[in-house]
Design a protein around this motif. Structure first.
Motif, mmCIF file in Angstrom:
data_model
loop_
_atom_site.group_PDB
_atom_site.id
_atom_site.type_symbol
_atom_site.label_atom_id
_atom_site.label_comp_id
_atom_site.label_asym_id
_atom_site.label_seq_id
_atom_site.Cartn_x
_atom_site.Cartn_y
_atom_site.Cartn_z
ATOM 1 N N UNK A 43 0.828 -1.205 0.000
ATOM 2 C CA UNK A 43 0.000 0.000 0.000
ATOM 3 C C UNK A 43 0.862 1.255 0.000
ATOM 4 N N UNK A 44 1.980 1.222 0.722
ATOM 5 C CA UNK A 44 2.870 2.376 0.739
ATOM 6 C C UNK A 44 3.447 2.662 -0.636
ATOM 7 N N UNK A 45 3.908 1.616 -1.325
ATOM 8 C CA UNK A 45 4.459 1.819 -2.668
ATOM 9 C C UNK A 45 3.369 2.225 -3.661
ATOM 10 N N UNK A 46 2.162 1.696 -3.498
ATOM 11 C CA UNK A 46 1.086 2.079 -4.404
ATOM 12 C C UNK A 46 0.718 3.545 -4.221
ATOM 13 N N UNK A 47 0.722 4.018 -2.991
ATOM 14 C CA UNK A 47 0.440 5.438 -2.754
ATOM 15 C C UNK A 47 1.520 6.311 -3.392
ATOM 16 N N UNK A 48 2.767 5.864 -3.302
ATOM 17 C CA UNK A 48 3.854 6.587 -3.965
ATOM 18 C C UNK A 48 3.595 6.660 -5.469
ATOM 19 N N UNK A 49 3.206 5.532 -6.069
ATOM 20 C CA UNK A 49 2.930 5.518 -7.504
ATOM 21 C C UNK A 49 1.750 6.409 -7.861
ATOM 22 N N UNK A 50 0.711 6.396 -7.036
ATOM 23 C CA UNK A 50 -0.447 7.240 -7.319
ATOM 24 C C UNK A 50 -0.063 8.711 -7.387
ATOM 25 N N UNK A 51 0.936 9.094 -6.583
ATOM 26 C CA UNK A 51 1.330 10.492 -6.543
ATOM 27 C C UNK A 51 2.345 10.842 -7.637
ATOM 28 N N UNK A 52 3.281 9.923 -7.913
ATOM 29 C CA UNK A 52 4.427 10.288 -8.746
ATOM 30 C C UNK A 52 4.438 9.658 -10.135
ATOM 31 N N UNK A 53 3.704 8.593 -10.366
ATOM 32 C CA UNK A 53 3.721 7.928 -11.667
ATOM 33 C C UNK A 53 2.709 8.578 -12.598
ATOM 34 N N UNK A 54 3.030 9.791 -13.012
ATOM 35 C CA UNK A 54 2.185 10.565 -13.909
ATOM 36 C C UNK A 54 3.062 11.525 -14.691
ATOM 37 N N UNK A 55 2.507 12.111 -15.719
ATOM 38 C CA UNK A 55 3.298 12.961 -16.604
ATOM 39 C C UNK A 55 3.860 14.188 -15.881
ATOM 40 N N UNK A 56 3.060 14.815 -15.036
ATOM 41 C CA UNK A 56 3.475 16.053 -14.374
ATOM 42 C C UNK A 56 3.105 15.994 -12.896
ATOM 43 N N UNK A 57 3.924 15.314 -12.071
ATOM 44 C CA UNK A 57 3.571 15.191 -10.649
ATOM 45 C C UNK A 57 3.579 16.548 -9.939
ATOM 46 N N UNK A 58 2.624 16.761 -9.095
ATOM 47 C CA UNK A 58 2.490 17.967 -8.277
ATOM 48 C C UNK A 58 2.748 19.219 -9.130
ATOM 49 N N UNK A 59 1.871 19.504 -10.087
ATOM 50 C CA UNK A 59 2.105 20.623 -11.011
ATOM 51 C C UNK A 59 2.158 21.988 -10.346
ATOM 52 N N UNK A 60 1.569 22.137 -9.159
ATOM 53 C CA UNK A 60 1.564 23.442 -8.494
ATOM 54 C C UNK A 60 2.792 23.666 -7.610
ATOM 55 N N UNK A 61 3.724 22.724 -7.596
ATOM 56 C CA UNK A 61 4.941 22.920 -6.808
ATOM 57 C C UNK A 61 5.711 24.125 -7.343
ATOM 58 N N UNK A 62 6.353 24.916 -6.456
ATOM 59 C CA UNK A 62 7.036 26.125 -6.919
ATOM 60 C C UNK A 62 8.273 25.852 -7.760
ATOM 61 N N UNK A 63 8.914 24.704 -7.574
ATOM 62 C CA UNK A 63 10.123 24.379 -8.332
ATOM 63 C C UNK A 63 10.450 22.899 -8.139
ATOM 64 N N UNK A 64 11.431 22.414 -8.921
ATOM 65 C CA UNK A 64 11.795 21.006 -8.845
ATOM 66 C C UNK A 64 12.508 20.658 -7.539
ATOM 67 N N UNK A 65 13.070 21.641 -6.847
ATOM 68 C CA UNK A 65 13.659 21.356 -5.547
ATOM 69 C C UNK A 65 12.584 20.864 -4.585
ATOM 70 N N UNK A 66 11.423 21.498 -4.591
ATOM 71 C CA UNK A 66 10.323 21.056 -3.726
ATOM 72 C C UNK A 66 9.893 19.646 -4.105
ATOM 73 N N UNK A 67 9.743 19.399 -5.411
ATOM 74 C CA UNK A 67 9.332 18.061 -5.844
ATOM 75 C C UNK A 67 10.374 17.017 -5.421
ATOM 76 N N UNK A 68 11.640 17.335 -5.602
ATOM 77 C CA UNK A 68 12.700 16.376 -5.289
ATOM 78 C C UNK A 68 12.722 16.058 -3.796
#
Length: 287
Positions: free
Chosen positions: A195-220
């Motif tokens: 379930x933990x890995x699936x939640x990770x995939x739900x958030x990050x396995x997409x074309x543009x994860x967290x599009x409202x993040x201010x920069x890639x440092x936040x995403x990283x």
């Protein structure tokens, strides 16, 4: 799919990820205002950051360095050990155990009923080291675990005990008629791990994860902190005995792909925001 725009992560966990990626091995101390500026992009307020810096200093995870009226924070020996362990778990060990040699570490312990706190502390440390419980004081780990480093890092209620009187450790392979897959399901919570890995995939396995993040440092920082929390509790079970669609396989691939995408821009942003001073190698924390 996960609807939350960003993961909910503790400031200290994010701080450790930041330190591991941008301070470790550099022998520098970072200006407190830089932490505030960096973490504002992650939605963490100034009060929370100052409280986190104070708590981490009190726990021997950060060392203060004053220059004029400014306060800087650098690593200690303790935080270096934690950060190096996290780095090894992410980049050298990984979450997918595809080259298992069939060996297990089997540990049994017996302690007086009155030692409830001691048993709790030992169980916590064994779980951190990748062991799962088969019940009746028997624990297994899917590798040849050297117990010396694990036991030497024990503290609190266990540090003054002669554990050799209460522990028995064996290394070997499983024999017939043991069903290894079932044994793993008995000893480890595979559903929770998946379930933990699936939640990770739900958030990050997409074309543009967290599009409202201010920069890639936040995403990283978000992504690496979330991943570290997963691999720190993952015993790296042999993939040949896990379900065919084990989500850690895909999740680790996504992590590496996004890591390559985010790393350069994230480092540029970090270099721009970080004000630092050079310091000597970290000293051992005071006892």
């Amino acid at each position: 799919m996960h609807e939350d725009p960003s993961p909910r992560l503790r400031p200290q966990s994010l701080m450790l990820t930041f330190l591991g990626n941008y301070v470790l091995r550099r022998d520098i101390a970072v200006f407190s205002g830089s932490f505030i500026e960096v973490f504002a992009g992650l939605g963490v307020g100034e009060h929370a950051i100052r409280s986190t810096l104070t708590r981490m200093t009190g726990r021997g995870l950060l060392a203060r360095h004053r220059q004029g009226r400014r306060m800087y924070f650098g690593l200690t020996e303790r935080s270096e050990r934690i950060l190096l362990d996290g780095e090894a778990r992410v980049w050298r060990r990984g979450a997918v155990n595809g080259d298992w040699d069939g060996h297990w570490t089997v540990l049994s312990f017996s302690m007086p009923e009155s030692w409830q706190r001691q048993r709790h502390d030992l169980r916590s440390r064994l779980m951190w080291a990748g062991f799962g419980s088969l019940g009746n004081g028997m624990w297994i780990a899917p590798s040849q675990v050297e117990l010396g480093p694990v036991l030497s890092s024990l503290n609190g209620s266990l540090e003054h005990l002669d554990l050799s009187r209460h522990l028995r450790v064996f290394h070997g392979t499983a024999g017939e008629p043991t069903d290894v897959s079932q044994m793993m399901r008995d000893a480890f919570d595979l559903d929770e791990l998946a379930a933990g890995y699936q939640e990770f995939l739900d958030r990050w396995d997409r074309r543009d994860p967290i599009p409202k993040a201010p920069h890639d440092l936040a995403r990283y920082l978000w992504m690496m902190t979330e991943w570290l929390q997963l691999v720190r509790v993952d015993p790296r079970l042999p993939v040949q005995h896990l379900p065919e669609d084990w989500p850690a396989v895909r999740a680790q691939r996504v992590l590496h792909e996004l890591g390559e995408r985010y790393d350069g821009p994230a480092r540029e942003t970090a270099d721009r925001l970080i004000e630092f001073i050079p310091v000597r190698k970290p000293a051992a924390p005071e006892v």
